[in-house]
Design a protein around this motif. Structure first.
Motif, short mmCIF file in Angstrom:
data_model
loop_
_atom_site.label_atom_id
_atom_site.label_comp_id
_atom_site.label_asym_id
_atom_site.label_seq_id
_atom_site.Cartn_x
_atom_site.Cartn_y
_atom_site.Cartn_z
N ASP A 486 0.80 -1.22 0.00
CA ASP A 486 0.00 0.00 0.00
C ASP A 486 0.84 1.27 0.00
O ASP A 486 0.33 2.36 0.29
CB ASP A 486 -0.96 0.01 1.20
N GLU A 487 2.13 1.14 -0.34
CA GLU A 487 2.98 2.32 -0.44
C GLU A 487 2.73 3.02 -1.78
O GLU A 487 2.29 2.41 -2.74
CB GLU A 487 4.46 1.92 -0.33
N PRO A 488 3.03 4.33 -1.87
CA PRO A 488 2.83 5.05 -3.13
C PRO A 488 3.57 4.38 -4.28
O PRO A 488 4.76 4.04 -4.18
CB PRO A 488 3.41 6.44 -2.83
N ALA A 489 2.88 4.18 -5.39
CA ALA A 489 3.47 3.53 -6.56
C ALA A 489 2.54 3.73 -7.76
O ALA A 489 1.33 3.93 -7.59
CB ALA A 489 3.70 2.04 -6.31
N ILE A 490 3.12 3.68 -8.93
CA ILE A 490 2.36 3.66 -10.18
C ILE A 490 2.42 2.22 -10.69
O ILE A 490 3.50 1.70 -10.97
CB ILE A 490 2.95 4.63 -11.22
N VAL A 491 1.29 1.57 -10.79
CA VAL A 491 1.22 0.19 -11.25
C VAL A 491 0.64 0.18 -12.66
O VAL A 491 -0.53 0.53 -12.86
CB VAL A 491 0.35 -0.67 -10.32
N VAL A 492 1.46 -0.17 -13.65
CA VAL A 492 1.04 -0.24 -15.04
C VAL A 492 0.77 -1.71 -15.36
O VAL A 492 1.67 -2.55 -15.27
CB VAL A 492 2.10 0.33 -15.99
N ALA A 493 -0.46 -2.02 -15.72
CA ALA A 493 -0.85 -3.42 -15.93
C ALA A 493 -1.67 -3.56 -17.21
O ALA A 493 -2.45 -2.67 -17.56
CB ALA A 493 -1.65 -3.94 -14.75
N THR A 494 -1.46 -4.66 -17.89
CA THR A 494 -2.32 -4.98 -19.01
C THR A 494 -3.63 -5.56 -18.49
O THR A 494 -3.73 -5.98 -17.34
CB THR A 494 -1.63 -5.99 -19.95
N ARG A 495 -4.64 -5.56 -19.31
CA ARG A 495 -5.96 -6.02 -18.90
C ARG A 495 -5.90 -7.47 -18.44
O ARG A 495 -5.34 -8.33 -19.11
CB ARG A 495 -6.94 -5.87 -20.06
N GLU A 520 -11.85 -5.80 -34.29
CA GLU A 520 -13.05 -6.28 -34.98
C GLU A 520 -13.46 -7.62 -34.38
O GLU A 520 -12.86 -8.64 -34.65
CB GLU A 520 -12.80 -6.43 -36.49
N SER A 521 -14.48 -7.58 -33.54
CA SER A 521 -14.94 -8.80 -32.89
C SER A 521 -16.40 -8.63 -32.50
O SER A 521 -16.85 -7.52 -32.18
CB SER A 521 -14.11 -9.10 -31.64
N LEU A 522 -17.12 -9.72 -32.53
CA LEU A 522 -18.52 -9.69 -32.14
C LEU A 522 -18.68 -9.33 -30.67
O LEU A 522 -19.66 -8.70 -30.28
CB LEU A 522 -19.15 -11.07 -32.41
N ARG A 523 -17.70 -9.67 -29.85
CA ARG A 523 -17.79 -9.47 -28.40
C ARG A 523 -16.92 -8.32 -27.90
O ARG A 523 -16.67 -8.22 -26.70
CB ARG A 523 -17.39 -10.75 -27.67
N VAL A 524 -16.45 -7.45 -28.78
CA VAL A 524 -15.49 -6.45 -28.36
C VAL A 524 -16.06 -5.53 -27.29
O VAL A 524 -15.39 -5.19 -26.31
CB VAL A 524 -14.96 -5.65 -29.57
N ALA A 525 -17.31 -5.09 -27.43
CA ALA A 525 -17.88 -4.15 -26.46
C ALA A 525 -18.05 -4.80 -25.09
O ALA A 525 -17.68 -4.22 -24.06
CB ALA A 525 -19.21 -3.61 -26.97
N GLU A 526 -18.60 -6.02 -25.05
CA GLU A 526 -18.79 -6.67 -23.76
C GLU A 526 -17.46 -7.08 -23.14
O GLU A 526 -17.31 -7.09 -21.92
CB GLU A 526 -19.73 -7.86 -23.87
N ASP A 527 -16.45 -7.39 -23.99
CA ASP A 527 -15.12 -7.68 -23.45
C ASP A 527 -14.53 -6.45 -22.78
O ASP A 527 -13.98 -6.53 -21.67
CB ASP A 527 -14.19 -8.16 -24.57
N CYS A 528 -14.61 -5.30 -23.45
CA CYS A 528 -14.06 -4.07 -22.87
C CYS A 528 -14.80 -3.72 -21.58
O CYS A 528 -14.17 -3.31 -20.59
CB CYS A 528 -14.17 -2.93 -23.88
N LEU A 529 -16.10 -3.87 -21.58
CA LEU A 529 -16.87 -3.57 -20.38
C LEU A 529 -16.43 -4.47 -19.22
O LEU A 529 -16.32 -4.03 -18.07
CB LEU A 529 -18.36 -3.75 -20.67
N ARG A 530 -16.14 -5.72 -19.53
CA ARG A 530 -15.70 -6.67 -18.50
C ARG A 530 -14.31 -6.31 -18.00
O ARG A 530 -14.05 -6.33 -16.79
CB ARG A 530 -15.71 -8.09 -19.07
N TRP A 531 -13.38 -5.96 -18.90
CA TRP A 531 -12.03 -5.56 -18.47
C TRP A 531 -12.09 -4.33 -17.57
O TRP A 531 -11.42 -4.28 -16.53
CB TRP A 531 -11.17 -5.24 -19.70
N TRP A 532 -12.86 -3.34 -17.97
CA TRP A 532 -12.92 -2.10 -17.20
C TRP A 532 -13.64 -2.31 -15.87
O TRP A 532 -13.25 -1.74 -14.86
CB TRP A 532 -13.62 -1.02 -18.02
N ALA A 533 -14.70 -3.11 -15.87
CA ALA A 533 -15.43 -3.35 -14.62
C ALA A 533 -14.56 -4.10 -13.62
O ALA A 533 -14.56 -3.80 -12.42
CB ALA A 533 -16.71 -4.12 -14.90
N ASN A 534 -13.79 -5.09 -14.09
CA ASN A 534 -12.92 -5.83 -13.18
C ASN A 534 -11.82 -4.95 -12.61
O ASN A 534 -11.44 -5.09 -11.44
CB ASN A 534 -12.31 -7.03 -13.91
N ALA A 535 -11.29 -4.03 -13.42
CA ALA A 535 -10.28 -3.11 -12.91
C ALA A 535 -10.90 -2.11 -11.94
O ALA A 535 -10.30 -1.76 -10.92
CB ALA A 535 -9.61 -2.37 -14.07
#
Length: 677
Positions: A486-495, A520-535
């Motif tokens: 919990d110390e100050p830090a910048i954490v750069v992470a991929t999804r 270009e994917s049928l699930r791109v929007a729901e995938d992005c929503l899932r990545w962002w919601a989990n983060a």
């Protein structure tokens, strides 16, 4: 059908009334024509060792061929006309194939037009002799000892939800889509995990208190670690069994044997845990079912979600799809009334700020990769603890292009895209790993490359300069970091690779949103929503979550935390276009002749909804068959029969462009890859 040269030595259709021991076995073979039970006589000297679930060896019709098999049933009669062949030998007396696992494997294979033996290859690990000996010795020791009563398990209240909203679901054998609380929780030992893991653990205690087993399926080892820690806080260690693909064969085999015991257990693992033995199964929990890791890459390619649904139907268990957002597949089940909806009570709404919906005070700064609003939040938050920055790609430069023509720089050996993994590193192929020495553009003969986009390593370098004196931590596929302090830090992470911080991150920046949506994917929007919601769920309570470069309905859904409403809109669009999961699909790949014959065998109503065939490099041609869920069993049976016909027919092999033989006929159900560029 006349028996082929590879068919076991039993078949026929008349009864034989003589009392004797007959074993019905499933041969372990990838050949589709062997995907059924065959009868064998059990010799007198083997009768004491043969039981349902044991491994045996059986003779095939081909001279001198012996195959491995599982005993599925024992009987005294057979429909075979004539003399049955004898079992060759018993490989092991330990019954590793549970009846419920065979029934599930058969149902999974039938749904996907595949072979049950392919499913069992995923369910039953290879035999481990030392593990078996230790297991048998433990059973013998336990048989001679005084019986010890199992320690009672206390059912815990499921916190974060209204009374009995979830706890009552388990004894009622209900089915629900459960929205997870988007926060972290501290365990008694000081460890922090996602609140969703605590919810899964509390549900498991309800099932165990009633004497039932529980299966908890998660996408990967990071999620598994959280569940195991949450379970350790409420259950004795001997009530939890880990079962996943990261284990050695010995550990997996040991876990399967433990699961066949009489003590109720919680089985935790990735997609394969759904095939684990659990005779008294009372609850199945699947977390984040939209994660692509739940898609089985091996034949018959059945998604873990479908395996869970089939098992729930067979064993009448409670079923919970838990997640911060939903897949369109789960939303369809909600909308047809198959799943109930359960939301947290009281409701918690994260503090999400979409920068595209803010008035721009500085036009240039607002259009930057990290706009001024995000900079301000990050600078203020990093003084108090870690700040998470989610990016789209690992490495330094996720894409390299020719400076002259702009085309993607590709490997001269295998034509794979070139990447630069760190600053100053020699560009290398992301497919074969070859260094791009003496590279020359295949389009314009240019010899100079330029970076396109920014990966996690390059982002970390830039942020290190912008935040002097602050630690910068990179977490991606090549650097597995599960937790930070919990110390100050910048954490750069991929999804998907975001570590957990004690108490949550003081701020979360979601970068590269436009780049993620450009796929270009049928699930791109729901995938992005899932990545962002989990983060977002990794942020501290009321900590700012800044969504950069994304606007419209997707940003509004995240900002208002009305995620299910957005997914419902996605599903409505799929219904209009008749795309999955509004309908089921099957891809049929093979030679021109075999694909044409398979399509001709389809019912006329289904045949009118065929897309293609189109040519596929080194795979012949491919057609996409669309059909309603009600016709799934019929279509699977027809296409499966065509696979068997193509496999048993005698045809000259047809070579593809690179000289490789084309598959005669391959069928894959519910695959969205053809809809992805």
């Amino acid at each position: 059908m006349s028996p082929s040269a590879e068919e076991p030595a039993s078949g026929g259709s008349v009864d034989v009334a003589a009392p004797r021991a007959v074993a019905r076995v499933l041969v372990e073979s990838p050949l589709p024509q062997l995907d059924r039970l065959f009868d064998y006589a059990v010799p007198a000297h083997l009768r004491a060792d043969v039981a349902p679930g044991v491994r045996v060896r059986v003779p095939l019709r081909s001279a001198g061929r012996i195959a491995d098999a599982f005993v599925v049933e024992l009987d005294t009669t057979s429909d075979h006309r004539g003399e049955l062949s004898d079992l060759e030998d018993v490989v092991s007396t330990v019954p590793v194939l549970a009846p419920e696992v065979y029934r599930l494997a058969r149902a999974v294979a039938d749904r996907a037009g595949g072979s049950a033996s392919d499913v069992l290859r995923l369910a039953v690990p290879p035999r481990q002799v030392r593990v078996e000996k230790a297991h048998l010795a433990a059973l013998e020791e336990a048989a001679g000892a005084e019986p010890v009563a199992d320690e009672a398990v206390e059912a815990h209240a499921v916190t974060g939800y209204s009374a009995d909203a979830l706890a009552g679901l388990v004894p009622a054998r209900g089915r629900a889509a459960v929205d997870a609380v988007p926060l972290l929780a501290e365990l008694p030992d000081g460890t922090w995990v996602g609140r969703w893991a605590v919810t899964a653990a509390e549900l498991a205690t309800v099932a165990l208190a009633a004497g039932d087993d529980t299966i908890v399926a998660v996408p990967d080892h990071r999620d598994e670690d959280q569940v195991l820690r949450a379970l350790a806080a409420v259950l004795p260690p001997d009530r939890v069994v880990r079962l996943d693909s990261r284990q050695s064969n010995a550990d997996r085999y040991r876990a399967v044997l433990r699961a066949r015991g009489a003590t109720p257990l919680v089985l935790v693992g990735n997609r394969s845990v759904l095939l684990a033995p659990a005779e008294r199964l009372g609850l199945i929990v699947v977390f984040d079912d939209g994660d692509p890791l739940f898609s089985e890459p091996l034949s018959p390619y059945v998604h873990a979600r479908d395996t869970a649904l089939l098992r729930q139907a067979q064993q009448g268990t409670a079923l919970v799809f838990l997640g911060h957002t939903r897949s369109t597949d789960v939303q369809r089940l909600v909308e047809i009334g198959f799943l109930a909806e359960v939301r947290p009570d009281p409701r918690y709404q994260p503090h999400v700020v979409p920068t595209s919906q803010q008035a721009a005070r500085d036009g240039f700064a607002a259009q930057a990769r990290i706009p001024s609003t995000a900079w301000t939040e990050a600078r203020a938050a990093v003084e108090h603890g870690p700040v998470l920055i989610q990016v789209a790609h690992p490495g330094y430069s996720p894409r390299l292009a020719c400076t002259e023509c702009g085309d993607t720089a590709r490997c001269l050996r295998c034509n794979g895209p070139l990447v630069q993994r760190s600053q100053g590193a020699q560009p290398a192929c992301s497919w074969c790993g070859a260094l791009a020495v003496g590279w020359r553009c295949q389009t314009c003969e240019g010899t100079v490359m330029k970076s396109v986009g920014t990966g996690a390593s390059r982002t970390a370098d830039e942020l290190g300069k912008a935040f002097p004196g602050v630690r910068v931590i990179v977490s991606d596929g090549s650097r597995e970091i599960v937790r930070v302090d919990d110390e100050p830090a910048i954490v750069v992470a991929t999804r998907g690779a975001e570590p957990i911080a004690p108490g949550g991150y003081r701020a979360v920046l979601l970068l590269d949103g436009e780049r993620m949506l450009a796929r270009e994917s049928l699930r791109v929007a729901e995938d992005c929503l899932r990545w962002w919601a989990n983060a977002t769920a990794l942020a501290a309570r009321r900590a700012p979550v800044v969504l950069v470069g994304v606007g419209g309905a997707l940003a509004s859904a995240l900002a208002t935390w009305q995620l299910a409403r957005y997914v419902s809109g996605e599903l409505a669009d799929r219904r209009e276009l008749r795309f999955p999961p509004a309908v089921r699909v099957a891809t049929v790949t093979g030679t021109v002749d075999t694909v044409a014959q398979a399509l001709e065998a389809l019912p006329p109503e289904v045949g009118r909804e065929v897309l293609g065939p189109v040519e596929v490099p080194d795979a012949g041609v491919r057609a996409i068959v669309r059909f309603d869920f009600a016709r799934g069993a019929e279509v699977a049976q027809v296409l499966r029969s065509q696979v068997i016909r193509a496999a048993t027919g005698r045809r000259k092999a047809v070579a593809g462009r690179r000289g490789r033989p084309l598959p005669t006929l391959r069928v894959r159900f519910d695959d969205v890859e053809p809809f992805t560029d």
